[in-house]
Enzyme design. Structure first.
Site, PDB file in Angstrom:
ATOM      1  N   TYR A   1      13.219  93.947  55.411  1.00 42.01           N
ATOM      2  CA  TYR A   1      11.813  93.654  55.693  1.00 42.01           C
ATOM      3  C   TYR A   1      10.957  94.890  55.457  1.00 42.01           C
ATOM      4  CZ  TYR A   1       7.532  92.346  58.065  1.00 42.01           C
ATOM      5  OH  TYR A   1       6.215  92.080  58.335  1.00 42.01           O
TER       6      TYR A   1
ATOM      7  N   GLY B   1       5.289  96.566  47.583  1.00 45.78           N
ATOM      8  CA  GLY B   1       4.898  96.945  46.231  1.00 45.78           C
ATOM      9  C   GLY B   1       4.802  98.448  46.022  1.00 45.78           C
TER      10      GLY B   1
ATOM     11  N   TYR C   1      15.920  91.163  43.635  1.00 49.08           N
ATOM     12  CA  TYR C   1      17.381  91.268  43.599  1.00 49.08           C
ATOM     13  C   TYR C   1      17.926  91.209  42.173  1.00 49.08           C
ATOM     14  CZ  TYR C   1      17.098  90.624  48.644  1.00 49.08           C
ATOM     15  OH  TYR C   1      16.808  90.760  49.974  1.00 49.08           O
TER      16      TYR C   1
END
Length: 111
Positions: free
Chosen positions: A48, A55, A93
């Site tokens: 998190y 960004g 990912y």
């Protein structure tokens, strides 16, 4: 934001990424699990980053710290789940060449 401005602090099975002013801006929560098929692996429960910090490379720094921890512990790999609608996370990912397994179905029982 420069890496020198940030501090990664290990805390048990959790890595917190904090600014030097001691404001928590993100964390990775993980633990070691065992698989009869794959052996000892790190399970990433949650990654998190606070919305205002997204960004800016914070997630990458946390994820790479967890990868390093996996290697340092000489585990067979790391696993996690991502919701199918979370396209931002899926793309993140993919940058790490993550494998997406469509064969396994998640199951749970709430008690």
């Amino acid at each position: 934001m420069k890496k020198a401005d940030l501090e990664i602090i290990p805390f048990g099975g959790r890595w917190s990424l904090k600014m030097k002013s001691k404001i928590l801006i993100g964390f990775a929560l993980y633990y070691v699990r065992y698989s009869t098929w794959k052996g000892q692996r790190l399970y990433l429960e949650d990654l998190y980053v606070c919305p205002d910090w997204r960004g800016k490379g914070i997630g990458s720094q946390l994820f790479e710290a967890v990868i390093k921890e996996t290697k340092d512990k000489q585990l067979n790999g790391m696993v996690w789940q991502v919701l199918e609608w979370n396209e931002t996370a899926i793309e993140f990912y993919k940058k790490y060449n993550a494998k997406f397994d469509a064969e396994w179905i998640n199951c749970s029982i709430d008690l």
